[in-house]
Design a protein around this motif. Structure first.
Motif, PDB file in Angstrom:
ATOM      1  N   GLY A 145       0.849  -1.171   0.000  1.00 57.85           N
ATOM      2  CA  GLY A 145       0.000   0.000   0.000  1.00 57.85           C
ATOM      3  C   GLY A 145       0.885   1.221   0.000  1.00 57.85           C
ATOM      4  O   GLY A 145       2.094   1.141  -0.127  1.00 57.85           O
ATOM      5  N   THR A 337      -9.011  -5.857  -0.237  1.00 57.70           N
ATOM      6  CA  THR A 337      -7.591  -5.866  -0.627  1.00 57.70           C
ATOM      7  C   THR A 337      -7.343  -6.688  -1.884  1.00 57.70           C
ATOM      8  O   THR A 337      -6.443  -6.375  -2.666  1.00 57.70           O
ATOM      9  CB  THR A 337      -6.739  -6.464   0.527  1.00 57.70           C
ATOM     10  N   ALA A 420      -4.179 -11.703   0.144  1.00 55.62           N
ATOM     11  CA  ALA A 420      -4.672 -10.326   0.315  1.00 55.62           C
ATOM     12  C   ALA A 420      -5.088 -10.073   1.765  1.00 55.62           C
ATOM     13  O   ALA A 420      -4.788  -9.016   2.342  1.00 55.62           O
ATOM     14  CB  ALA A 420      -5.851 -10.089  -0.630  1.00 55.62           C
ATOM     15  N   ARG A 423      -2.139  -9.644   3.988  1.00 52.78           N
ATOM     16  CA  ARG A 423      -1.584  -8.292   3.823  1.00 52.78           C
ATOM     17  C   ARG A 423      -2.371  -7.288   4.673  1.00 52.78           C
ATOM     18  O   ARG A 423      -1.798  -6.432   5.338  1.00 52.78           O
ATOM     19  CB  ARG A 423      -1.636  -7.911   2.337  1.00 52.78           C
ATOM     20  N   PHE A 424      -3.689  -7.441   4.669  1.00 51.16           N
ATOM     21  CA  PHE A 424      -4.499  -6.489   5.430  1.00 51.16           C
ATOM     22  C   PHE A 424      -4.309  -6.694   6.939  1.00 51.16           C
ATOM     23  O   PHE A 424      -4.294  -5.731   7.706  1.00 51.16           O
ATOM     24  CB  PHE A 424      -5.972  -6.609   5.018  1.00 51.16           C
ATOM     25  N   SER A 427      -0.981  -5.127   7.769  1.00 49.70           N
ATOM     26  CA  SER A 427      -1.100  -3.664   7.797  1.00 49.70           C
ATOM     27  C   SER A 427      -1.770  -3.221   9.098  1.00 49.70           C
ATOM     28  O   SER A 427      -1.360  -2.236   9.715  1.00 49.70           O
ATOM     29  CB  SER A 427      -1.912  -3.164   6.602  1.00 49.70           C
ATOM     30  N   GLU A 440      -4.263   1.534   3.274  1.00 53.15           N
ATOM     31  CA  GLU A 440      -4.867   0.406   2.548  1.00 53.15           C
ATOM     32  C   GLU A 440      -6.223   0.842   1.996  1.00 53.15           C
ATOM     33  O   GLU A 440      -6.891   1.686   2.594  1.00 53.15           O
ATOM     34  CB  GLU A 440      -5.094  -0.797   3.473  1.00 53.15           C
ATOM     35  N   THR A 442      -9.993  -0.124   1.675  1.00 51.90           N
ATOM     36  CA  THR A 442     -10.893  -0.999   2.419  1.00 51.90           C
ATOM     37  C   THR A 442     -12.299  -0.396   2.409  1.00 51.90           C
ATOM     38  O   THR A 442     -12.469   0.818   2.260  1.00 51.90           O
ATOM     39  CB  THR A 442     -10.375  -1.221   3.871  1.00 51.90           C
ATOM     40  N   ARG A 457      -9.057   4.360  -0.200  1.00 53.32           N
ATOM     41  CA  ARG A 457      -7.830   4.262   0.570  1.00 53.32           C
ATOM     42  C   ARG A 457      -8.039   4.966   1.917  1.00 53.32           C
ATOM     43  O   ARG A 457      -8.640   6.040   1.980  1.00 53.32           O
ATOM     44  CB  ARG A 457      -6.688   4.935  -0.184  1.00 53.32           C
TER      45      ARG A 457
END
Ligand code: NAD
Ligand code: LMR
Length: 512
Positions: A145, A337, A420, A423-424, A427, A440, A442, A457
């Motif tokens: 991101g 994501t 994905a 990754r979230f 983050s 990010e 979302t 974002r």
């Protein structure tokens, strides 16, 4: 424990004799947290002057070569050593440099900031301390991101790993007090993450990826069945987190107590010919009951909703949390994501860009035309013909269906979704740990448009959404502006459907 915001780290002196098989090259560098794979730091090349004790845990790969040699304990760096097996996640990379320990958030999932390794291509590295110069040029956004361009930088003059080098980290990092004087960051695994639906197609690979995070202390796996085996299997991985299993509603409360992040991939997936909305009747009830438990047991947690239709399940969750008096819109997230991951991949392929460079914001919702990639906001800046825009937009919008059809009845995206979602999660954990620049896309409660929920974002912080980034919607193209208007009725209807469902359930419960 204390938190520091800025670290100046001395580069560990690393010496690579001529016999080392790895030559630095010009190219993209990527940070890998070697300690996820390496129980102990590798020893130096045979003639290295650096002591093994001084060797760090971080591996930086540079260049596009063929494989990452896994440093075997006793012979790493010897020219005569046959190449060891590649690291699982990064085939295609070869050159390895060793740097001081990483910020805890840097772990090997491609969730990492990227930077240029720009070194004198003619330099023969006989001693890293003398002959090469390496300059790191941070990029303004990695695959994780949008990253502030100042978040990682180091610049070394005559020595790229010599004593004069320094690594400046502008990330908040948990360090053990005793590590301070040695300028060594010890990532602290201190977060508890629960996955609800952990035995499923997404839940299993997601559990594995979360198990690899150096930030997680407890990985709690919940499902209505089959979760014991998944937990037993994952628990053998020698990464910091403890794996715990919970089966059925009677164990749900114990699973949720004290967790920092709850991820919900529970529910049925699509089969060919179905829309995500066709899952509503089953998944709405599943999400409702799980969110009730979240509200009762960990109302402060970040809640990540994966279960489809996300456009409706997130509003359902919001209503349930409101009914329970614990709704915090900053901590409720629809996981979109995967749309960003896909957009980045497809754009990079189409334009011949390096994957790690590309960042495409995707706004709206997570179904069909409500998925709106803002190609005009792609970074690095790149131009698209009208035809390319149309083709890419459609492909990103239909990517879920592409997988559903390819799986021909065996479900929908699971592996890319797990990637994905991991990754979230990462983050979110970075944000919880105080990293000041985590961004990010979302699907959240939003005032960006007239719709009450909208994906865009956002900046993540310790308390969840710190701000919603409005600039992505400014100066968009005519094509994007009209696609934005076109998606609103469908997204609005999905939101209202979710809210209505939650209200009806409440009414039904009240009348019993
Ligand atoms: N947001 C996204 O981008 C995205 C991407 C892919 C899939 N999905 C959605 O994720 C969901 C899961 O997909 P999948 O492929 O993992 O499905 P799956 O059927 O393989 O797994 C679902 C799991 O949920 C469990 N489950 C069902 N009811 C439950 C309950 N009440 N409590 C706890 N667990 C329960 C099942 O036992 C199963 O293990 C689907 O709704 C799918 O549409 C969303
Ligand atoms: O397409 C689906 O049904 C699953 C998911 O929403 C996806 O985008 O892959």
């Amino acid at each position: 424990m204390f938190i520091i915001r800025t670290l100046m780290l001395e580069m560990t002196p690393i010496v690579r004799p001529k016999t080392c098989p790895m030559k630095p090259t010009r190219g993209i560098g990527q940070w890998l947290v070697a300690h996820s794979f390496l129980p102990t730091p590798p020893p130096p090349c045979p003639s290295a002057k650096a002591s093994a004790a001084a060797l760090p845990y971080l591996v930086v790969t540079a260049g596009a070569a063929t494989s990452i040699p896994r440093p075997p304990p006793s012979s790493w760096g010897r020219a005569s050593t046959p190449p060891p097996p590649p690291f699982p996640f990064f085939p295609g990379l070869r050159d390895i440099l060793l740097l001081p320990p990483p910020r805890p958030s840097l772990w090997p999932l491609g969730l990492l900031p990227s930077f240029e390794l720009d070194m004198a291509s003619s330099a023969t590295i006989s001693s890293v301390g003398a002959q090469a110069a390496l300059v790191s040029k941070p990029r303004n956004h990695g695959i994780s991101g949008l990253k502030a361009s100042s978040s990682i930088s180091f610049e070394l003059g005559s020595s790229f790993l010599g004593k004069t080098g320094s690594l400046r980290e502008s990330v908040t990092t948990r360090v053990a007090p005793k590590a301070k004087s040695a300028a060594r960051i010890l990532p602290e695994a201190s977060y508890k993450v629960a996955v609800l639906g952990a035995a499923g197609g997404i839940g299993q690979p997601l559990g594995l990826l979360i198990k690899m995070s150096p930030l997680v202390s407890e990985l709690r796996l919940y499902d209505i069945a089959n979760v014991k085996g998944v937990a037993a299997d994952l628990s053998h991985c020698n990464t910091p987190s403890q794996v715990m299993d919970f089966t059925g509603p009677a164990e749900l409360a114990s699973c949720l107590k004290g967790v920092d992040v709850v991820v919900i991939p529970a529910g049925v997936p699509r089969k060919p010919g179905m829309t995500r909305d066709d899952l509503f009747n089953i998944n709405a009830g599943i999400v409702k009951s799980l969110i009730e438990a979240v509200a009762d047991n960990c109302p402060e947690a970040f809640i990540h909703i994966i279960s489809n239709p996300v456009n409706s399940t997130v509003p359902i969750a919001a209503e349930i949390l409101k009914q329970k008096g614990v709704y915090n819109p900053k901590k409720l997230f629809g996981v979109s994501t995967l749309d960003v991951v896909r957009a980045n991949t497809f754009v990079a392929q189409k334009k011949g860009l390096k994957l790690i460079d590309v960042d495409v914001p995707v706004v709206g919702g997570h179904a069909g035309i409500t998925i709106l990639p803002l190609l005009s906001k792609t970074r690095p800046s790149v131009t698209f013909t009208d035809e390319e825009t149309e083709q890419l937009t459609k492909r990103i919008q239909n990517a879920g269906t592409e997988v559903v059809e390819a799986k021909a009845g065996a479900g929908s995206a699971t592996l890319s979704m797990a990637y994905a979602a991991a990754r979230f999660v990462e983050s979110s954990l970075r944000a919880l740990a105080g990293d000041p620049d985590v961004y990010e896309c979302t699907y959240v409660q939003s005032e960006l448009t007239e719709l009450p929920f909208f994906a865009s974002r956002v900046k993540l912080g310790k308390n969840g959404v710190e701000s919603i980034i409005s600039s992505d919607l400014e100066g968009i193209t005519e094509y994007e502006a009209s696609a934005l208007e076109a998606l609103k009725p469908e997204l609005k209807a999905s939101i209202e459907k979710g809210i209505e469902f939650a209200h009806k359930q409440q009414g039904a419960a009240a009348s019993v």
